[in-house]
Motif scaffolding. Structure first.
Motif, short mmCIF file in Angstrom:
data_model
loop_
_atom_site.label_atom_id
_atom_site.label_comp_id
_atom_site.label_asym_id
_atom_site.label_seq_id
_atom_site.Cartn_x
_atom_site.Cartn_y
_atom_site.Cartn_z
N VAL A 1 -2.54 -1.08 -3.20
CA VAL A 1 -1.45 -1.38 -2.28
C VAL A 1 -0.80 -0.06 -1.85
O VAL A 1 -0.85 0.94 -2.57
CB VAL A 1 -0.39 -2.28 -2.95
N PRO A 2 -0.19 -0.08 -0.66
CA PRO A 2 0.53 1.11 -0.20
C PRO A 2 1.95 1.15 -0.75
O PRO A 2 2.71 2.07 -0.45
CB PRO A 2 0.55 0.93 1.32
N GLY A 3 2.31 0.13 -1.54
CA GLY A 3 3.71 -0.01 -1.94
C GLY A 3 4.45 -0.80 -0.88
O GLY A 3 3.87 -1.22 0.13
N GLY A 4 5.73 -0.99 -1.13
CA GLY A 4 6.48 -1.78 -0.15
C GLY A 4 7.96 -1.75 -0.48
O GLY A 4 8.38 -1.11 -1.43
N HIS B 1 7.73 -7.39 19.88
CA HIS B 1 7.91 -8.39 18.83
C HIS B 1 8.61 -7.76 17.64
O HIS B 1 8.39 -6.59 17.33
CB HIS B 1 6.55 -8.94 18.39
N THR B 2 9.45 -8.52 17.01
CA THR B 2 10.05 -8.11 15.75
C THR B 2 9.80 -9.26 14.80
O THR B 2 10.49 -10.28 14.85
CB THR B 2 11.56 -7.84 15.92
N THR B 3 8.77 -9.12 13.97
CA THR B 3 8.32 -10.28 13.21
C THR B 3 8.79 -10.28 11.76
O THR B 3 8.71 -11.30 11.09
CB THR B 3 6.77 -10.35 13.16
N CYS B 4 9.21 -9.13 11.24
CA CYS B 4 9.50 -9.00 9.80
C CYS B 4 8.30 -9.47 8.99
O CYS B 4 8.44 -9.92 7.85
CB CYS B 4 10.74 -9.80 9.41
N LYS C 1 4.94 -1.14 15.90
CA LYS C 1 5.74 -1.76 14.85
C LYS C 1 4.87 -1.89 13.60
O LYS C 1 3.70 -2.29 13.67
CB LYS C 1 6.23 -3.14 15.32
N LEU C 2 5.48 -1.57 12.46
CA LEU C 2 4.70 -1.38 11.24
C LEU C 2 4.84 -2.51 10.24
O LEU C 2 5.90 -3.12 10.10
CB LEU C 2 5.11 -0.05 10.61
N ASN C 3 3.77 -2.74 9.53
CA ASN C 3 3.67 -3.83 8.57
C ASN C 3 4.64 -3.64 7.40
O ASN C 3 5.06 -2.51 7.10
CB ASN C 3 2.24 -3.92 8.05
N MET C 4 4.93 -4.72 6.75
CA MET C 4 5.93 -4.70 5.67
C MET C 4 5.77 -5.96 4.83
O MET C 4 5.05 -6.88 5.20
CB MET C 4 7.33 -4.68 6.29
N ASP C 5 6.43 -5.99 3.69
CA ASP C 5 6.53 -7.26 2.98
C ASP C 5 7.40 -8.18 3.81
O ASP C 5 8.35 -7.74 4.47
CB ASP C 5 7.16 -7.04 1.60
N ALA D 1 10.95 -7.89 3.99
CA ALA D 1 11.18 -6.79 3.04
C ALA D 1 11.25 -7.26 1.59
O ALA D 1 11.72 -6.52 0.72
CB ALA D 1 12.41 -5.96 3.41
N PHE D 2 10.78 -8.48 1.34
CA PHE D 2 10.80 -9.00 -0.04
C PHE D 2 9.49 -8.65 -0.73
O PHE D 2 8.53 -9.42 -0.70
CB PHE D 2 10.94 -10.52 -0.05
N GLY D 3 9.46 -7.49 -1.36
CA GLY D 3 8.25 -7.15 -2.08
C GLY D 3 8.13 -5.66 -2.25
O GLY D 3 8.89 -4.88 -1.67
N SER D 4 7.16 -5.26 -3.05
CA SER D 4 6.96 -3.84 -3.34
C SER D 4 5.50 -3.46 -3.14
O SER D 4 5.00 -2.51 -3.73
CB SER D 4 7.34 -3.57 -4.80
N SER D 5 4.79 -4.23 -2.30
CA SER D 5 3.35 -3.97 -2.17
C SER D 5 2.81 -4.24 -0.76
O SER D 5 1.66 -3.97 -0.49
CB SER D 5 2.60 -4.86 -3.16
N THR D 6 3.64 -4.81 0.11
CA THR D 6 3.22 -5.24 1.44
C THR D 6 2.22 -6.40 1.36
O THR D 6 1.63 -6.79 2.35
CB THR D 6 2.67 -4.06 2.29
#
Lengths: 521, 103, 497
Positions: free
Chosen positions: C157-160, C95-98, C128-132, C135-140
């Motif tokens: 938050v881990p950042g993002g 899966h590629t979910t963004c 596959k790793l979590n993200m905003d 990629a819209f964001g700085s915190s996931t």
């Protein structure tokens, strides 16, 4: 509605064309390596790029860029060294990325032109020609012996990509209106497409048709597209507006779509000019709208009204590097330019003494032009005119009547054509017999000489034999001889006919004529 | 805060970008967008006369092209594997009302 | 508190490969143990959106079968190394979910070039790793599937946007992960999680197969706990790709100069960055400390000006949304992605699918970009933003005429708490030091330099280099690593703490 002539008396029609051409002769699409093929099973020529999958990126096809530069050089355009691709953003299901990759203000080809030779009845449609003589010039027109030459500006030719194809289901005749759903096939999506935009320099439907025919001729000569209006590889939209004679302000234009033949283009524009005139005459307003030409109903219908200008959020495509074409690239493409139809026509006039009219007709199709050249490769130059006539009249008529036929694959080889023309020229057969032999060559795949012999068509040119027949005919018709001598000169035709009848059509008509005139004087 | 966009304009943008929105969402989005656009103002106050734009970073690249050679693509099945709806080898969509632009 | 992760996940690439070469363990054992630990330990952390067990074991077994242990070095720079990928990277069959509802059920039919290159280098793809979202964001926090927690402090938050990638490496689940950086999305989470995160020069790594956010800004790069591991990963993924027109050749071995030290190198400090409003005292102190230590190690410090960098944030929030608006138009419910059921006409299907498929931040950026590109507005924002790009690019070029590398804060502060940044414009400021380098295209990286004096949380300093000379910043980073020691595995946390 008034006739075109009546309308153009009072209004000037201002016509511009947008011509989309798919570069069908390439192997692959514009931005990916998928095969170009018309009519394949749906969605069998797709990949991440042309399906617009997330993450896919475009890479331009070099051969497509060469093709558009070739098109630009052939239409007298300036080739812009610096240009970019842009994204034209709007959502439509046949466009996988929901933006079309196209060009911005600067296209690969800018500021070109084509000159149109307009002759015959069509030349009379152009206003302001009455009383003008060859060499006179006005507007974009130069008056010629046959009619006039019109200089038509080309604004630009830009590179873009085609959309996929949709089939609309559940409505009438595959129309989008009334359909309950649609099927989308992306095989065509990403096909390299060049769009040529003309200046609004055209003034009659016939000029528009001639422009399209000439452009098609050029593209076919370049070999960049199969230019099939039927299959949609050559598509044309027409913009047309009217303005009162003497006014310089442009009227509101309508855009004509769904034009799939030269005839549709002509008829659609003709209708639109007459329709607009009627609206204006009745004090009405022309709306800026897209109209659809319905060839069966012979009228245009509104597709949509443009209330505001479309806003496509155009911006430079960041995924594609800009272009900085080198002189070397351009001259390499220039070296590939074949002889263009106009140049070929000029050469035919020069080399073979053909008239401008004959030469233009020969080059109208690549196949007829090359057939003529093949004929003249070994033939006596004095046969050039009759060979040209054979091609322009008989061959063209045959091709028109047999849509599937091709000259290259036919039984009429250049050698046979020259032989046939030679037989007529030498008086061995009459020109009427020539037509019969022409048909027989195609039908029986045989040499003209063999057909003439087999059918016993050889003309009798023996003076003694003809004289005997002439004498007999005159003896049989003393009353007619009296009438002729009494001034009814038209009876000569009767005597010739009688002689031919007795000779089963094989008598040399020139000789019969000559002997009759001697004996009756 | 400057009113760069009215709710009606935001509704227009939602239509253009094909994002369905309730009236409440439009109201909140209008506030958000105006606030963000406010923060972009420095770009308009910059002295930029005569400065060429850089549309592509690392500007040395140009004329990147590929040869006109066929590459492997998808089978019909692969092409349609993620299709929400399909029929007869094609992507199936409901009726298209109105029209979508320049065609 | 026991450290989270496995012995394998906590090893460096060199340690792993030494063990594999010596047949202390097999690739299969590494992969299987790593997968087991991820499946257990990641539940509270939520760094992974998908664990690709089959793909991982297949790759590991193929390596075990193919590679003669004596010739392990030839098996590739990442041979046997478990690698995680940000979920905007296509890997066929996964899966590629963004991190978006829009792509929840999307299965990639092809593989991104950067992913393929790691696989060619012998990497074992574990997930596959979590993200905003997109990629819209700085915190996931904008992930549609729930945020990733910071392994140093579960309330933070881990950042993002590459929060999952940073957290997975920090927690010791994998030695290497790939992320992408459009305005700081590698460097800021690397700083928040205390790991090495490298955004290479634009064009060094192919973007083909990485779901686009801002096409002229996006760049893929590695996360690792050591500079050498990051350099090895960079070696594997960089280089020209015929499928990406903006990618460029690269023949540098980024591990080559790591041991050279910084003697004679000129390192630039940007005074305006150090005085910036919003820069926390503890981060500022760390940057100053790092500068002093580099100077002590033989580097020459110089002050350099980037006079136009202050316009970077506004330029970025013009360019990013404009490109994103266009890039995200393809998610239309026709070919793939979320399709809202039951609609009789395409228009209403479009509107419902995009309304429900996209989260709020995605909708906000799409609409912002659409507005900024509209007729009459384009000239006021987009065009000047591209002019500003010229000025910023020139600033960096001039700066790198004077210095070999720049040193700056990566993020203005250490990891913030969930929900702390409520206003979009406020959140956007967390990228204030990272954005300008994306605009210019140069490489930048975040290098951990210990914990902040106040927060006790990791602080990263940002190093930036001349275009296509990313080896400069890695060389300085290696010196900082010798000074501060390699990035520790996060001390761990208990779920719910």
């Amino acid at each position: 509605m008034q006739t075109l002539e009546e309308v153009l008396e009072r209004y000037e029609a201002v016509i511009g064309l947008e011509v989309h051409t798919e570069l069908t002769t390439l192997e692959t699409k514009m931005f990916c390596g998928c095969k170009l093929e018309f009519g394949a099973e749906p969605n069998t020529h797709t990949c991440p790029v042309c399906l617009g999958l997330p993450g896919a990126l475009p890479v331009p096809n070099k051969a497509a860029i060469e093709s558009i530069v070739l098109a630009g050089l052939a239409t007298n355009c300036d080739i812009e060294k610096h240009s970019m691709f842009y994204r034209k953003n709007y959502m439509y299901p046949d466009m996988a990325k929901n933006f079309q990759t196209t060009q911005g203000p600067v296209a690969f080809c800018m500021r070109g032109h084509l000159d149109l030779e307009v002759g015959g009845a069509a030349a009379k449609e152009r206003h302001g020609l009455a009383g003008a003589k060859a060499g006179d010039a006005f507007e974009n027109v130069t008056v010629t012996e046959e009619g006039y030459r019109a200089h038509v500006g080309i604004t630009r030719i830009h590179m873009e990509e085609d959309a996929g194809k949709m089939v609309h289901v559940g409505g009438e005749e595959g129309r989008i209106a009334g359909a309950t759903h649609s099927l989308v096939d992306y095989n065509r999506a990403g096909t390299p497409l060049i769009e040529l935009v003309t200046e609004p320099d055209l003034r009659t439907p016939e000029e528009a048709r001639l422009f399209m025919q000439k452009l098609r001729q050029i593209y076919l000569t370049l070999g960049i597209s199969d230019c099939s209006m039927e299959e949609g590889s050559l598509r044309c939209d027409g913009n047309v507006s009217l303005r009162r004679r003497g006014s310089t302000e442009l009227g509101t234009k309508t855009e004509l779509k769904n034009i799939n033949s030269f005839k549709s283009l002509h008829d659609g524009l003709l209708y639109e000019i007459r329709r607009q005139a009627q609206v204006l005459d009745e004090g009405g307003i022309i709306y800026q709208e897209t109209r659809h030409w319905d060839p069966s109903a012979k009228r245009t219908i509104v597709m949509r009204v443009k209330e505001t200008a479309d806003d496509y959020r155009l911006f430079p495509e960041p995924d594609l590097a800009p272009y900085d074409l080198s002189d070397e690239f351009i001259s390499r493409v220039r070296a590939k330019l074949p002889e263009l139809p106009d140049d070929k026509a000029a050469r035919f006039q020069e080399e073979f003494g053909l008239s401008a009219y004959d030469a233009q007709h020969l080059v109208e199709h690549r196949s007829t032009a090359s057939f003529f050249e093949a004929c003249m490769a070994d033939a006596d130059k004095k046969l050039a005119k009759p060979v040209a006539n054979l091609i322009i009249n008989d061959v063209t008529a045959w091709l028109n009547a047999n849509a599937d036929a091709s000259l290259e694959d036919s039984a009429l080889t250049p050698a046979r054509a020259v032989q046939l023309v030679g037989l007529v020229d030498a008086g061995a057969i009459s020109s009427k017999q020539g037509k019969e032999v022409f048909a027989a060559v195609l039908e029986e795949d045989a040499d003209p000489k063999a057909i003439v012999e087999e059918r016993g068509m050889e003309q009798v040119s023996d003076t003694g034999a003809i004289e005997a027949v002439v004498d007999a005919v005159l003896a049989e018709n003393p009353d007619k001889v009296e009438q002729y001598k009494g001034g009814k000169m038209g009876l000569i035709g009767f005597f010739v006919g009688q002689c031919m009848k007795q000779m089963q059509g094989k008598g040399n008509p020139q000789l019969i004529n000559q002997l009759l005139e001697e004996k009756l004087s | 805060m400057t009113q760069h966009l009215t709710e009606s304009e935001v509704r227009g943008i939602a239509e253009y970008t094909r994002i369905g929105m309730t009236e409440d969402e439009v109201a909140q989005m209008t506030v958000d967008l105006n606030s963000i656009i406010d923060s972009l103002e420095p770009i308009r106050e910059y002295q930029l006369d005569g400065v060429e734009p850089t549309f592509h970073p690392i500007g040395s690249l140009s004329n990147v092209m590929r040869e006109d050679v066929e590459a492997a693509g998808f089978t019909q099945e692969e092409a349609l594997a993620n299709a929400p709806k399909q029929q007869n080898g094609s992507f199936l969509i409901p009726a298209i009302l109105g029209d979508g632009g320049d065609r | 508190m026991a450290a989270l992760g496995t012995p394998f996940g906590q090893m460096s690439v060199a340690q792993l490969q030494a063990g594999l070469a010596a047949k202390e363990f097999s690739c299969h054992e590494v992969a299987a143990a790593t997968l087991d630990v991820i499946e257990e330990a990641d539940a509270p952390l939520h760094a992974f959106l998908e664990v690709t067990r089959d793909a991982a074991l297949a790759a590991a077994d193929a390596l075990d079968a193919r590679v003669d242990a004596d010739a392990f070095a030839q098996a590739g720079a990442l041979a046997g190394v478990p690698v995680g990928y940000k979920d905007n990277m296509n890997l066929v069959g996964t899966h590629t979910t963004c991190a978006s509802n829009m792509l929840e059920s999307y299965v990639s039919p092809y593989t991104a070039t950067c992913v393929a290159k790691t696989l060619q280098a012998g990497a074992v793809p574990v997930g596959k790793l979590n993200m905003d979202e997109f990629a819209f964001g700085s915190s996931t926090e904008t992930s549609a599937f729930g945020p990733t927690l910071n392994p140093w402090d579960a309330t933070r938050v881990p950042g993002g946007s590459s929060g999952g990638s940073a957290a997975a490496v920090a927690a010791g689940l994998v030695p290497v992960a790939l992320g992408s950086d459009t305005g700081g999305s590698i460097r800021q989470p690397a700083s928040f999680c205390g790991v090495v995160g490298v955004k290479p020069t634009y064009g060094m790594v192919s973007r083909y197969g990485v779901v686009a956010f801002g096409s002229s800004l996006d760049q893929v790069g590695p996360f690792a706990r050591t500079v050498e591991d990051a350099a090895l990963a960079l070696n594997a993924i960089c280089g020209h790709d015929p499928l990406d027109c903006t990618s460029q050749p690269c023949s540098v071995d980024f591990t080559a100069n790591l041991s050279e030290g910084v003697k004679g190198m000129k390192v630039g400090i940007i005074p305006a960055f150090m005085e910036a409003e919003g820069l926390s005292a503890e981060v500022k102190a760390k940057v100053e400390e790092a500068a002093a230590k580099l100077e002590a190690a033989g580097a020459e410090l110089r002050e350099v000006e980037l006079p136009n960098a202050k316009a970077a944030i506004s330029a970025y929030y013009v360019l990013g949304p404009c490109e994103a608006f266009s890039n995200l138009a393809r998610f239309d419910s026709v070919r793939y992605g979320y399709s809202d059921p039951g609609h009789k006409d395409l228009g209403s299907q479009y509107e419902a699918s995009r309304a429900k498929g996209f989260g709020l931040e995605a909708r906000r950026r799409i609409m912002l970009g659409s507005y900024l590109l509209s007729a009459g507005v384009y000239e006021q924002y987009y065009y000047p933003a591209q002019q500003v790009r010229t000025l910023i690019t020139e600033d960096y070029m001039k700066a790198f005429d004077q210095v070999d590398c720049l040193l700056a804060p990566a993020a203005p502060r250490t990891a913030f708490k969930f929900g702390e940044m409520a206003e979009p414009a406020e959140m956007y400021l967390s990228d204030m030091f990272t954005i300008s380098i994306n605009i210019a295209g140069n490489g930048g990286m975040s290098m951990p330099v210990g914990l902040g004096a106040e927060s006790g949380l990791p602080v990263g300093v940002q190093l930036m280099g001349p275009a296509f000379k990313d080896e400069n910043m890695l060389r300085v980073a290696a010196e900082l690593e010798r000074i501060y020691g390699p990035a520790p595995v996060a001390p761990g946390f208990k779920a719910g703490e």
